[in-house]
Design a protein around this motif. Structure first.
Motif, mmCIF file in Angstrom:
data_model
loop_
_atom_site.group_PDB
_atom_site.id
_atom_site.type_symbol
_atom_site.label_atom_id
_atom_site.label_comp_id
_atom_site.label_asym_id
_atom_site.label_seq_id
_atom_site.Cartn_x
_atom_site.Cartn_y
_atom_site.Cartn_z
ATOM 1 N N ASP A 15 -26.508 16.442 20.285
ATOM 2 C CA ASP A 15 -25.330 17.005 20.955
ATOM 3 C C ASP A 15 -25.086 16.422 22.347
ATOM 4 O OD1 ASP A 15 -27.342 18.181 22.427
ATOM 5 O OD2 ASP A 15 -26.573 20.221 22.229
ATOM 6 N N ASP A 16 -25.731 15.326 22.652
ATOM 7 C CA ASP A 16 -25.579 14.729 23.980
ATOM 8 C C ASP A 16 -24.570 13.577 23.970
ATOM 9 O OD1 ASP A 16 -27.226 13.132 22.449
ATOM 10 O OD2 ASP A 16 -28.576 12.612 24.102
ATOM 11 N N PHE A 17 -23.373 13.874 23.476
ATOM 12 C CA PHE A 17 -22.343 12.843 23.341
ATOM 13 C C PHE A 17 -21.504 12.713 24.598
ATOM 14 C CE2 PHE A 17 -23.128 14.600 19.079
ATOM 15 C CZ PHE A 17 -23.594 13.452 18.470
ATOM 16 N N VAL A 18 -20.864 11.559 24.734
ATOM 17 C CA VAL A 18 -19.880 11.337 25.793
ATOM 18 C C VAL A 18 -18.568 10.925 25.140
ATOM 19 C CG1 VAL A 18 -21.573 10.717 27.570
ATOM 20 C CG2 VAL A 18 -20.595 8.936 26.125
ATOM 21 N N GLU A 19 -17.503 11.079 25.888
ATOM 22 C CA GLU A 19 -16.179 10.747 25.358
ATOM 23 C C GLU A 19 -15.956 9.245 25.296
ATOM 24 O OE1 GLU A 19 -12.963 12.605 27.440
ATOM 25 O OE2 GLU A 19 -13.511 14.590 26.726
ATOM 26 N N ARG A 20 -15.172 8.884 24.321
ATOM 27 C CA ARG A 20 -14.678 7.512 24.225
ATOM 28 C C ARG A 20 -13.225 7.503 24.669
ATOM 29 N NH1 ARG A 20 -14.132 3.999 18.832
ATOM 30 N NH2 ARG A 20 -13.311 2.155 19.813
ATOM 31 N N LYS A 21 -12.493 8.523 24.191
ATOM 32 C CA LYS A 21 -11.103 8.717 24.594
ATOM 33 C C LYS A 21 -10.901 10.189 24.864
ATOM 34 C CE LYS A 21 -9.116 5.006 21.802
ATOM 35 N NZ LYS A 21 -8.205 4.687 20.713
ATOM 36 N N PRO A 22 -10.162 10.612 25.798
ATOM 37 C CA PRO A 22 -9.352 9.814 26.721
ATOM 38 C C PRO A 22 -10.096 9.335 27.960
ATOM 39 C CG PRO A 22 -8.857 12.126 27.061
ATOM 40 C CD PRO A 22 -9.890 12.040 25.946
ATOM 41 N N ARG A 23 -11.315 9.893 28.246
ATOM 42 C CA ARG A 23 -12.027 9.532 29.475
ATOM 43 C C ARG A 23 -13.386 8.936 29.116
ATOM 44 N NH1 ARG A 23 -10.394 14.870 29.940
ATOM 45 N NH2 ARG A 23 -12.584 15.440 29.749
ATOM 46 N N LEU A 24 -13.432 7.633 28.980
ATOM 47 C CA LEU A 24 -14.633 6.916 28.554
ATOM 48 C C LEU A 24 -15.844 7.305 29.391
ATOM 49 C CD1 LEU A 24 -15.862 4.742 26.707
ATOM 50 C CD2 LEU A 24 -15.254 3.059 28.443
ATOM 51 N N GLY A 25 -16.913 7.717 28.704
ATOM 52 C CA GLY A 25 -18.180 7.978 29.357
ATOM 53 C C GLY A 25 -18.356 9.352 29.967
ATOM 54 N N THR A 26 -17.349 10.196 29.914
ATOM 55 C CA THR A 26 -17.475 11.525 30.507
ATOM 56 C C THR A 26 -17.998 12.530 29.486
ATOM 57 O OG1 THR A 26 -15.193 12.159 29.997
ATOM 58 C CG2 THR A 26 -15.574 11.101 32.120
ATOM 59 N N VAL A 27 -18.578 13.605 30.005
ATOM 60 C CA VAL A 27 -19.061 14.677 29.133
ATOM 61 C C VAL A 27 -17.842 15.454 28.639
ATOM 62 C CG1 VAL A 27 -20.434 16.798 29.042
ATOM 63 C CG2 VAL A 27 -21.247 14.833 30.373
ATOM 64 N N PRO A 28 -17.721 15.649 27.328
ATOM 65 C CA PRO A 28 -16.556 16.347 26.798
ATOM 66 C C PRO A 28 -16.554 17.833 27.161
ATOM 67 C CG PRO A 28 -18.031 15.666 25.016
ATOM 68 C CD PRO A 28 -18.619 15.178 26.293
ATOM 69 N N GLU A 29 -15.354 18.409 27.264
ATOM 70 C CA GLU A 29 -15.211 19.848 27.525
ATOM 71 C C GLU A 29 -15.789 20.669 26.386
ATOM 72 O OE1 GLU A 29 -11.166 20.982 28.069
ATOM 73 O OE2 GLU A 29 -11.069 20.195 30.097
ATOM 74 N N ASN A 30 -15.560 20.204 25.173
ATOM 75 C CA ASN A 30 -15.982 20.925 23.979
ATOM 76 C C ASN A 30 -17.206 20.254 23.379
ATOM 77 O OD1 ASN A 30 -13.793 22.926 23.798
ATOM 78 N ND2 ASN A 30 -12.513 21.118 23.532
ATOM 79 N N ARG A 31 -18.215 21.051 23.103
ATOM 80 C CA ARG A 31 -19.478 20.559 22.557
ATOM 81 C C ARG A 31 -19.337 20.247 21.070
ATOM 82 N NH1 ARG A 31 -24.271 24.284 21.155
ATOM 83 N NH2 ARG A 31 -25.940 22.804 20.798
ATOM 84 N N THR A 32 -19.990 19.185 20.636
ATOM 85 C CA THR A 32 -20.083 18.827 19.221
ATOM 86 C C THR A 32 -21.557 18.639 18.890
ATOM 87 O OG1 THR A 32 -17.947 17.698 19.278
ATOM 88 C CG2 THR A 32 -19.422 17.152 17.456
ATOM 89 N N VAL A 33 -21.980 19.246 17.785
ATOM 90 C CA VAL A 33 -23.357 19.118 17.322
ATOM 91 C C VAL A 33 -23.325 18.411 15.974
ATOM 92 C CG1 VAL A 33 -25.461 20.337 16.656
ATOM 93 C CG2 VAL A 33 -24.030 21.243 18.497
ATOM 94 N N ILE A 34 -24.155 17.398 15.826
ATOM 95 C CA ILE A 34 -24.254 16.636 14.587
ATOM 96 C C ILE A 34 -25.663 16.816 14.024
ATOM 97 C CG2 ILE A 34 -24.136 14.329 13.537
ATOM 98 C CD1 ILE A 34 -21.477 15.138 14.715
ATOM 99 N N ARG A 35 -25.738 17.018 12.722
ATOM 100 C CA ARG A 35 -27.017 17.087 12.012
ATOM 101 C C ARG A 35 -26.970 16.045 10.896
ATOM 102 N NH1 ARG A 35 -29.549 21.592 13.811
ATOM 103 N NH2 ARG A 35 -28.219 23.206 14.669
ATOM 104 N N VAL A 36 -28.110 15.384 10.648
ATOM 105 C CA VAL A 36 -28.150 14.299 9.673
ATOM 106 C C VAL A 36 -29.349 14.474 8.742
ATOM 107 C CG1 VAL A 36 -28.282 11.796 9.378
ATOM 108 C CG2 VAL A 36 -27.107 12.746 11.370
#
Length: 155
Positions: A20-41
């Motif tokens: 869940d430690d993702f950063v934005e690609r768009k619209p603000r490259l490299g910033t921490v997103p406002e909304n959290r996303t969790v990925i499980r694999v």
């Protein structure tokens, strides 16, 4: 093996590693997103399984209108896309996307710019609204990615 229905209550997901430690690609490259996303694999001998929890500060405003298969207009909705580079050539990716309504899109991309939806393959994807936003699941057969003799494992 989880059931691909968009509901993440399968016991397999509780044991899967999460990211869940993702950063934005768009619209603000490299910033921490406002909304959290969790990925499980997870993976087994036949498929790659991916679960996503898409948190939204205003879950009642999660947008979903597109139901058309293989339509890039789904990205006007809340949607998530998984890109896989099975050859690890940093050029060719296979993409699999689903929106809140469960509309699916698969595509092949070259150099992150030349997208083709002519890549139609068999895979599963489903999504559903949740109290926190929405969740989605993917089941991508390893044969689609060119891995025909994959050893069973969990990632």
């Amino acid at each position: 093996v989880p059931t691909i229905d968009g509901n993440l209550d399968d016991p397999a997901w509780a044991q899967a590693p999460s990211f869940d430690d993702f950063v934005e690609r768009k619209p603000r490259l490299g910033t921490v997103p406002e909304n959290r996303t969790v990925i499980r694999v997870l993976a087994d001998a036949q498929a790659l399984y991916i679960a996503t929890e898409c948190y939204d500060l205003k879950p009642q405003e999660v947008r979903a209108r597109t139901m058309t298969r293989d339509s890039f207009s789904m990205f006007s909705d809340d949607a998530i896309s998984v890109k896989i580079d099975p050859a690890h050539d940093h050029r060719t990716t296979y993409g699999f996307a689903v929106n809140v309504l469960g509309a699916k899109l698969d595509y092949k991309a070259l150099n992150e710019s030349d997208f083709t939806t002519g890549f139609d393959t068999v895979w599963e994807g489903a999504a559903q609204r949740t109290a926190y936003g929405w969740s989605a699941e993917f089941k991508i057969p390893l044969a689609v990615l060119g891995f025909n003799d994959f050893i069973s494992m969990r990632l």
